[in-house]
Design an enzyme around this catalytic site. Sequence first.
Site, PDB file in Angstrom:
ATOM      1  N   ASP A  28      26.666 -16.616 -30.250  1.00 36.16           N
ATOM      2  CA  ASP A  28      25.536 -15.977 -29.877  1.00 36.16           C
ATOM      3  C   ASP A  28      25.422 -14.842 -31.053  1.00 36.16           C
ATOM      4  OD1 ASP A  28      23.717 -14.394 -28.157  1.00 36.16           O
ATOM      5  OD2 ASP A  28      24.088 -15.861 -26.714  1.00 36.16           O
ATOM      6  N   ASN A  52      21.526 -24.710 -28.112  1.00 35.98           N
ATOM      7  CA  ASN A  52      20.592 -24.244 -26.997  1.00 35.98           C
ATOM      8  C   ASN A  52      20.127 -22.697 -27.384  1.00 35.98           C
ATOM      9  OD1 ASN A  52      20.534 -23.632 -23.841  1.00 35.98           O
ATOM     10  ND2 ASN A  52      21.647 -21.810 -24.707  1.00 35.98           N
ATOM     11  N   TYR A  62       5.867 -22.114 -29.184  1.00 35.51           N
ATOM     12  CA  TYR A  62       6.969 -22.362 -28.201  1.00 35.51           C
ATOM     13  C   TYR A  62       6.844 -24.039 -27.972  1.00 35.51           C
ATOM     14  CZ  TYR A  62      10.333 -22.156 -24.384  1.00 35.51           C
ATOM     15  OH  TYR A  62      11.632 -22.553 -23.604  1.00 35.51           O
ATOM     16  N   LYS A 100       9.507 -26.759 -29.083  1.00 41.72           N
ATOM     17  CA  LYS A 100      10.255 -27.607 -28.282  1.00 41.72           C
ATOM     18  C   LYS A 100       9.976 -29.281 -28.379  1.00 41.72           C
ATOM     19  CE  LYS A 100      12.861 -24.181 -26.397  1.00 41.72           C
ATOM     20  NZ  LYS A 100      14.245 -24.241 -26.814  1.00 41.72           N
ATOM     21  N   ILE A 144      13.840 -21.717 -14.930  1.00 49.80           N
ATOM     22  CA  ILE A 144      15.334 -21.422 -14.998  1.00 49.80           C
ATOM     23  C   ILE A 144      15.678 -20.102 -14.370  1.00 49.80           C
ATOM     24  CG2 ILE A 144      17.736 -22.285 -15.329  1.00 49.80           C
ATOM     25  CD1 ILE A 144      15.768 -24.380 -14.822  1.00 49.80           C
ATOM     26  N   THR A 155      17.037 -17.321 -15.305  1.00 47.30           N
ATOM     27  CA  THR A 155      18.139 -16.867 -16.200  1.00 47.30           C
ATOM     28  C   THR A 155      17.474 -15.514 -16.821  1.00 47.30           C
ATOM     29  OG1 THR A 155      16.703 -17.725 -18.406  1.00 47.30           O
ATOM     30  CG2 THR A 155      18.459 -18.966 -17.441  1.00 47.30           C
TER      31      THR A 155
END
Length: 251
Positions: A37, A90, A155, A159, A188, A190
């Site tokens: 990360d 990811n 985006y 994707k 989700i 997050t």
Amino acid sequence: MKGIQDGVAVVTGGGSGIGRQSSLRFAEAGAKVVVADVDEDGGYETVELIEEAGGEAIFVNADVTDSDDVDSMVQTAIDEYGGLDFAHNNAGIADEGARLAEYDEEEWDRMIDINLKGVWRCLKAEIPEMIERGGGAIVNTSSVAGVSANGSAHYVASKHGVIGLTRRATIDYAGEGIRFNAVCPGVIDTPMVQQAGEDNSEEMDRITAGIPADRLGDPQEIADAVVWLCSEEASYVMGQPIIVDGGLLAQ
Ligand SMILES: NC(=O)c1ccc[n+]([C@@H]2O[C@H](COP(=O)([O-])OP(=O)(O)OC[C@H]3O[C@@H](n4cnc5c(N)ncnc54)[C@H](O)[C@@H]3O)[C@@H](O)[C@H]2O)c1
């Protein structure tokens, strides 16, 4: 190909949200995990959580927009744990909600560089090592925006591109024993989505009400899909976008 319990996994964006949960899940299943990360605090925290649970992991500060960083992420797996068997590519950033003509070229480039080219850089570094090992399994994080227009154009384009890369990689390398799939999360819970909720809570309520499951997804529900896709149980699943969205796209 190794089972997850005997394998080594790298996870990009492992310092938060979905990547943190898939790192934990890989470790819980017995894999050694390289958590990558740009967020050092988040990355080290993920490693701590894995170690507290009895697993083994190491943090690497790697920016997916930098090929040298991505190469050293894979090299860390080799140096510390003897090779690489699984990858969850990811790391990603969210869109700002602007319409196509409203953002500038710099914003377009940044989105594509992280979300799409970042996945390509990872694949480029991971594949030769997996060929060397005789196989492996890779999951790339796409989105429901990879199969629909749920999101801003850059985006959505990034994707969709991740699914194209996943399919082409399958054709190019399935014969070398590497399986590639994409996971397509819905909405989700997050930090990425929590931030959007803080910025506009009414919009978040509207989005949640539009999900047949009537709730946001838990990052663990995505992590479960990722680890399953890497397992022997998914041995004939190849080149697929796997949608995990609480029924969002069923409508
Ligand atoms: N949360 C959702 O609803 C949702 C839905 C569909 C797809 N996704 C995708 O899932 C992935 C993870 O998202 P999340 O919700 O866990 O977000 P998050 O913001 O919680 O985590 C993303 C992580 O990626 C890291 N990152 C960002 N840029 C990076 C870079 N250049 N190099 C390395 N790491 C970088 C961040 O530091 C962060 O730790 C993203 O690709 C996102 O597009 C999320």
